[in-house]
Design a protein around this motif. Structure first.
Motif, mmCIF file in Angstrom:
data_model
loop_
_atom_site.group_PDB
_atom_site.id
_atom_site.type_symbol
_atom_site.label_atom_id
_atom_site.label_comp_id
_atom_site.label_asym_id
_atom_site.label_seq_id
_atom_site.Cartn_x
_atom_site.Cartn_y
_atom_site.Cartn_z
ATOM 1 N N THR A 1 18.515 -11.820 11.763
ATOM 2 C CA THR A 1 19.882 -11.329 11.675
ATOM 3 C C THR A 1 20.684 -12.306 10.840
ATOM 4 O O THR A 1 20.185 -13.330 10.393
ATOM 5 C CB THR A 1 20.510 -11.227 13.076
ATOM 6 N N ARG B 1 19.131 -2.095 13.590
ATOM 7 C CA ARG B 1 17.990 -2.010 12.691
ATOM 8 C C ARG B 1 16.809 -1.276 13.318
ATOM 9 O O ARG B 1 15.912 -0.824 12.614
ATOM 10 C CB ARG B 1 17.551 -3.416 12.272
ATOM 11 N N THR C 1 23.276 -6.220 15.772
ATOM 12 C CA THR C 1 22.647 -6.199 14.456
ATOM 13 C C THR C 1 21.163 -5.896 14.580
ATOM 14 O O THR C 1 20.608 -5.094 13.820
ATOM 15 C CB THR C 1 22.849 -7.539 13.738
ATOM 16 N N GLN D 1 27.424 -9.316 18.873
ATOM 17 C CA GLN D 1 27.233 -8.761 17.539
ATOM 18 C C GLN D 1 25.846 -9.078 17.000
ATOM 19 O O GLN D 1 25.245 -8.264 16.281
ATOM 20 C CB GLN D 1 28.310 -9.284 16.579
ATOM 21 N N GLU E 1 27.933 -15.153 10.615
ATOM 22 C CA GLU E 1 28.530 -14.429 11.734
ATOM 23 C C GLU E 1 29.882 -15.023 12.097
ATOM 24 O O GLU E 1 30.833 -14.304 12.376
ATOM 25 C CB GLU E 1 27.604 -14.479 12.945
#
Length: 246
Positions: free
Chosen positions: A217, A146, A142, A138, A223
């Protein structure tokens, strides 16, 4: 208790329409070290994190050359995409088989350009501009989310740079070096090849010396909280979730 009634046979659906054995196989993919892929109009790049079971052993090979225009990266337990998906799906339709506990990122080049596919244990396959699988994927997603709008026009070296930055996001503070990652590329005028360690390290050094940094991130705490919330949400939505959502 509800789950245990329906998770011993891969061909038995739960009342919520889920195949738990397939979901367990997808969890095996999440436990594997990260693998990422991204593509432009002319090139596709695969990269992965090298993790050894101990300091005394070598790491598992995670990127494989199929031929000069196709390569595969894996995450989980260690050609043509449709055929791969069909082969995986057969294992979800036979009570004496189990789903493959491995996800595949397939990068290739044909007359229409570069392509990137993800083949999951449920037998589905999807085409992506960029994707990541495996442990802490993940964080890589992320970063890729972007940047993905710039990928179609990216140069070969820019794709490799973004692949390395995405891999770095999965390392939980561990320093990125050529010994902890593998990078491969295929493109117009370039057969699929795995870059040697010296080349990868030179690129890592170049990007660090240039002062370029990957966009920040979400931090580890955020997270972890998000993962926990997702797990709780998945349990709460057991009656609603589709059987092969990923």
């Amino acid at each position: 208790m509800f789950r245990n009634q329906y998770d011993t046979d891969v061909t038995t659906w739960s009342p919520a329409g889920r195949l738990f054995q397939v979901e367990y196989a997808m969890e095996a993919v999440k436990q594997g070290s990260a693998a990422i892929g991204l593509r432009s109009k002319t090139h596709a790049v695969l990269a992965c994190v090298n993790k050894a079971n101990s300091e005394l052993s070598s790491h598992q090979r995670k990127i494989f050359k199929v031929d000069d225009h196709i390569g595969v990266a894996i995450a989980g337990l260690t050609a043509d995409v449709v055929q791969l998906a069909d082969k995986a799906q057969v294992c979800t339709q036979r009570s004496w088989k189990r789903p493959y506990g491995v996800g595949l990122l397939v990068a290739g080049l044909d007359e229409s350009g570069a392509h990137l596919y993800y083949n999951c244990p449920g037998g589905n396959y999807f085409e992506y501009q960029a994707f990541a699988i495996g442990s802490r994927s993940q964080a890589a997603k992320t970063y890729l989310e972007r940047k993905f709008e710039s990928f179609p026009e990216s140069s070969r070296d820019d794709l490799i740079k973004d692949a390395l930055f995405a891999i770095r996001e999965t390392l939980q503070g561990e320093k990125l070096t050529s010994t902890v990652c593998t990078v491969s590329v295929v493109g117009v005028g370039e057969a699929f090849n795995i870059l040697d360690q010296a080349t990868v390290q030179a690129l890592i050094n170049e990007f660090e010396i240039s002062g370029e940094e990957a966009p920040a991130t979400a931090n580890v705490a955020e997270e972890a909280a998000g993962d926990a919330a997702a797990d709780q949400g998945g349990a709460a939505a057991e009656e609603e979730a589709a059987p092969m959502d990923i």
